[in-house]
Design a protein around this motif. Sequence first.
Motif, mmCIF file in Angstrom:
data_model
loop_
_atom_site.group_PDB
_atom_site.id
_atom_site.type_symbol
_atom_site.label_atom_id
_atom_site.label_comp_id
_atom_site.label_asym_id
_atom_site.label_seq_id
_atom_site.Cartn_x
_atom_site.Cartn_y
_atom_site.Cartn_z
ATOM 1 N N MET A 1 0.817 -1.204 0.000
ATOM 2 C CA MET A 1 0.000 0.000 0.000
ATOM 3 C C MET A 1 0.859 1.265 0.000
ATOM 4 O O MET A 1 1.981 1.266 0.503
ATOM 5 N N ASP A 2 0.310 2.336 -0.539
ATOM 6 C CA ASP A 2 0.986 3.638 -0.507
ATOM 7 C C ASP A 2 1.202 4.018 0.961
ATOM 8 O O ASP A 2 0.246 3.993 1.741
ATOM 9 N N PRO A 3 2.435 4.351 1.350
ATOM 10 C CA PRO A 3 2.687 4.638 2.770
ATOM 11 C C PRO A 3 1.951 5.873 3.294
ATOM 12 O O PRO A 3 1.734 5.997 4.495
ATOM 13 N N GLU A 4 1.581 6.783 2.386
ATOM 14 C CA GLU A 4 0.892 7.991 2.847
ATOM 15 C C GLU A 4 -0.626 7.897 2.684
ATOM 16 O O GLU A 4 -1.370 8.646 3.301
ATOM 17 N N ILE A 5 -1.084 7.002 1.799
ATOM 18 C CA ILE A 5 -2.532 6.803 1.587
ATOM 19 C C ILE A 5 -2.788 5.296 1.658
ATOM 20 O O ILE A 5 -2.819 4.608 0.634
ATOM 21 N N PRO A 6 -2.935 4.760 2.877
ATOM 22 C CA PRO A 6 -2.923 3.295 3.045
ATOM 23 C C PRO A 6 -4.123 2.553 2.466
ATOM 24 O O PRO A 6 -4.159 1.327 2.527
ATOM 25 N N THR A 7 -5.086 3.269 1.843
ATOM 26 C CA THR A 7 -6.213 2.562 1.232
ATOM 27 C C THR A 7 -5.930 2.159 -0.214
ATOM 28 O O THR A 7 -6.686 1.406 -0.809
ATOM 29 N N ILE A 8 -4.832 2.671 -0.789
ATOM 30 C CA ILE A 8 -4.572 2.389 -2.215
ATOM 31 C C ILE A 8 -3.265 1.607 -2.380
ATOM 32 O O ILE A 8 -2.260 1.920 -1.738
ATOM 33 N N SER A 9 -3.317 0.579 -3.237
ATOM 34 C CA SER A 9 -2.103 -0.201 -3.478
ATOM 35 C C SER A 9 -1.278 0.495 -4.559
ATOM 36 O O SER A 9 -1.816 1.287 -5.348
ATOM 37 N N ILE A 10 -0.003 0.165 -4.614
ATOM 38 C CA ILE A 10 0.861 0.792 -5.615
ATOM 39 C C ILE A 10 0.459 0.370 -7.031
ATOM 40 O O ILE A 10 0.699 1.085 -7.980
ATOM 41 N N VAL A 11 -0.200 -0.803 -7.145
ATOM 42 C CA VAL A 11 -0.675 -1.243 -8.465
ATOM 43 C C VAL A 11 -1.826 -0.345 -8.911
ATOM 44 O O VAL A 11 -1.835 0.174 -10.031
ATOM 45 N N ASP A 12 -2.785 -0.119 -8.006
ATOM 46 C CA ASP A 12 -3.931 0.732 -8.361
ATOM 47 C C ASP A 12 -3.516 2.198 -8.537
ATOM 48 O O ASP A 12 -4.151 2.937 -9.283
ATOM 49 N N LEU A 13 -2.458 2.593 -7.851
ATOM 50 C CA LEU A 13 -1.952 3.957 -8.009
ATOM 51 C C LEU A 13 -1.328 4.151 -9.404
ATOM 52 O O LEU A 13 -1.219 5.269 -9.900
ATOM 53 N N GLY A 14 -0.948 3.037 -10.009
ATOM 54 C CA GLY A 14 -0.425 3.095 -11.384
ATOM 55 C C GLY A 14 1.067 3.348 -11.488
ATOM 56 O O GLY A 14 1.562 3.724 -12.544
ATOM 57 N N ILE A 15 1.781 3.123 -10.387
ATOM 58 C CA ILE A 15 3.226 3.431 -10.453
ATOM 59 C C ILE A 15 4.100 2.224 -10.792
ATOM 60 O O ILE A 15 5.299 2.372 -10.956
ATOM 61 N N VAL A 16 3.484 1.047 -10.892
ATOM 62 C CA VAL A 16 4.284 -0.121 -11.304
ATOM 63 C C VAL A 16 4.285 -0.150 -12.827
ATOM 64 O O VAL A 16 3.278 -0.437 -13.456
ATOM 65 N N THR A 17 5.411 0.199 -13.436
ATOM 66 C CA THR A 17 5.437 0.307 -14.898
ATOM 67 C C THR A 17 6.181 -0.846 -15.563
ATOM 68 O O THR A 17 6.229 -0.929 -16.787
ATOM 69 N N GLY A 18 6.752 -1.724 -14.743
ATOM 70 C CA GLY A 18 7.441 -2.861 -15.350
ATOM 71 C C GLY A 18 7.546 -4.041 -14.403
ATOM 72 O O GLY A 18 7.889 -3.870 -13.228
ATOM 73 N N ILE A 19 7.186 -5.239 -14.903
ATOM 74 C CA ILE A 19 7.408 -6.483 -14.158
ATOM 75 C C ILE A 19 8.111 -7.401 -15.151
ATOM 76 O O ILE A 19 7.488 -7.937 -16.066
ATOM 77 N N ASP A 20 9.423 -7.511 -15.018
ATOM 78 C CA ASP A 20 10.183 -8.330 -15.973
ATOM 79 C C ASP A 20 10.727 -9.565 -15.281
ATOM 80 O O ASP A 20 11.554 -9.462 -14.368
ATOM 81 N N ILE A 21 10.244 -10.707 -15.746
ATOM 82 C CA ILE A 21 10.635 -11.965 -15.109
ATOM 83 C C ILE A 21 11.699 -12.651 -15.938
ATOM 84 O O ILE A 21 11.569 -12.777 -17.157
ATOM 85 N N GLU A 22 12.773 -13.025 -15.260
ATOM 86 C CA GLU A 22 13.795 -13.816 -15.937
ATOM 87 C C GLU A 22 14.152 -14.981 -15.022
ATOM 88 O O GLU A 22 14.677 -14.775 -13.916
ATOM 89 N N HIS A 23 13.809 -16.181 -15.471
ATOM 90 C CA HIS A 23 14.002 -17.402 -14.671
ATOM 91 C C HIS A 23 13.323 -17.255 -13.304
ATOM 92 O O HIS A 23 12.136 -17.026 -13.235
ATOM 93 N N ASP A 24 14.163 -17.264 -12.240
ATOM 94 C CA ASP A 24 13.560 -17.229 -10.896
ATOM 95 C C ASP A 24 13.661 -15.843 -10.257
ATOM 96 O O ASP A 24 13.544 -15.694 -9.049
ATOM 97 N N ALA A 25 13.911 -14.813 -11.075
ATOM 98 C CA ALA A 25 14.068 -13.462 -10.518
ATOM 99 C C ALA A 25 13.153 -12.481 -11.245
ATOM 100 O O ALA A 25 12.767 -12.701 -12.387
ATOM 101 N N VAL A 26 12.818 -11.399 -10.533
ATOM 102 C CA VAL A 26 11.952 -10.408 -11.150
ATOM 103 C C VAL A 26 12.537 -9.005 -10.971
ATOM 104 O O VAL A 26 13.135 -8.695 -9.936
ATOM 105 N N LYS A 27 12.378 -8.223 -12.016
ATOM 106 C CA LYS A 27 12.807 -6.823 -11.934
ATOM 107 C C LYS A 27 11.549 -5.957 -11.978
ATOM 108 O O LYS A 27 10.753 -6.049 -12.913
ATOM 109 N N ILE A 28 11.375 -5.155 -10.924
ATOM 110 C CA ILE A 28 10.199 -4.288 -10.828
ATOM 111 C C ILE A 28 10.621 -2.853 -11.136
ATOM 112 O O ILE A 28 11.593 -2.354 -10.572
ATOM 113 N N THR A 29 9.885 -2.210 -12.023
ATOM 114 C CA THR A 29 10.156 -0.798 -12.306
ATOM 115 C C THR A 29 9.001 0.054 -11.771
ATOM 116 O O THR A 29 7.841 -0.233 -12.047
ATOM 117 N N LEU A 30 9.372 1.050 -10.982
ATOM 118 C CA LEU A 30 8.384 1.995 -10.460
ATOM 119 C C LEU A 30 8.626 3.354 -11.118
ATOM 120 O O LEU A 30 9.752 3.672 -11.496
#
Lengths: 256, 160
Positions: free
Chosen positions: B16-45
Amino acid sequence: MELTERHVEGLKHLLYKMADDLLIIGHRNSEWTGMGPILEEDIAFSSMAQDKIGQSLAIYNILHEMGEQEPDTVAFTRNASSFHCSQLVEQPIGEYDFSLVRHFLYDYADAIRFDMLSNSIFEPLAMVCKKFRGELKYHTMHANIWIKDLAEGNEESKTRIQNALNKAYPMALSLFEPSEFDKELSEAEIFSGEAKCRTIWEKEVGTVILEAGLEIPQVSDPEEYYGGRSGKHTEHLQPLLDEMTEVFQIDPTADW
Amino acid sequence: MTLTESHITTLLEEVMDPEIPTISIVDLGIVTGIDIEHDAVKITLTPTFSGCPALKIMEEMVADKLNGENIKNEVITSFEKQWNTNMISEKGLEALKKHGLAPPPRHKGYIELDVLSDTPCPLCNSRNTTMQTPFGPTLCRSMHYCKNCLNGFEGFKPVS
């Protein structure tokens, strides 16, 4: 397009002057925290300070990726003569009228610069400028409201705003001090240059000034406040840096 | 276990957003990348505001979440995709309202002052409101007053 060494040098010069302007105006804006004439203005200047310092960090990060030192090192360990900010931003906050007018003149210049650079072929800069553009909208909106309200307030508020404008306007021209790289950066479609920025700025701030019933100041020597871009500053910058870096200097290696 | 984007998204919906705990970072729209390679993931905010102090905290919260699930990860912040308030999901707009914030109106790429001056009151839904200042307790909020229910309220300001 392949960037030449000269382009990289010009880009670094451009990035340093932008980031240094943002850091120093951000610090000056933050001096209103707890001191604003009304609570809303205290919050407005504090918020704008936070935006500016965040934006300066994003640009120092680009410089770091280009081989310059870490943002904290760049921000906190240079002396005045190594800063490339304009002489406008280092001026003390003065009374609220001066700070307000400076914010108006400065933010219009930044909005124009960011808008131009959003189309730069230098991607890292274009990306952050697209972001800054949206943030700046609220700064220019804030300036417009207050310039208009105070110019149309009473005799005292109008006189104060006009006097502040007469003082700050010639200083603001220092934002557009030409650089030796302007021509090459423009040809390479990296940055259209200071002269172009200034032309658009004069038109845009002029419109607001006239619509508010104020007069555009006549400037006898447009170069009076030049020099900041090459490290020539007023006596006001070093004391600001001393204060800004006071905690950092106690232990530069401290981990926060 | 094979990592999938939907599994990672489900996990990030719990951050959740640390300043607005009712909204998740996914719903806030700040997750712009989820790149999976084998057993690891790279998250872009992507930052909501360049000067947002919650950014570093959110990076750490994402890393903590994934570490807790024993998923190798790298979390970075990038301006490559620039955030704007249209990236907040419908669920996210509701979540903002639940926190007492007037959600930002959808925009067409530019923001005009009018959009802010008749923001619907999150308490009584009246549009008879005025904006007092485009700045608020955090960079993403503006302050308003409702002339119908006579309450002050905060808005999550539209950003283009």
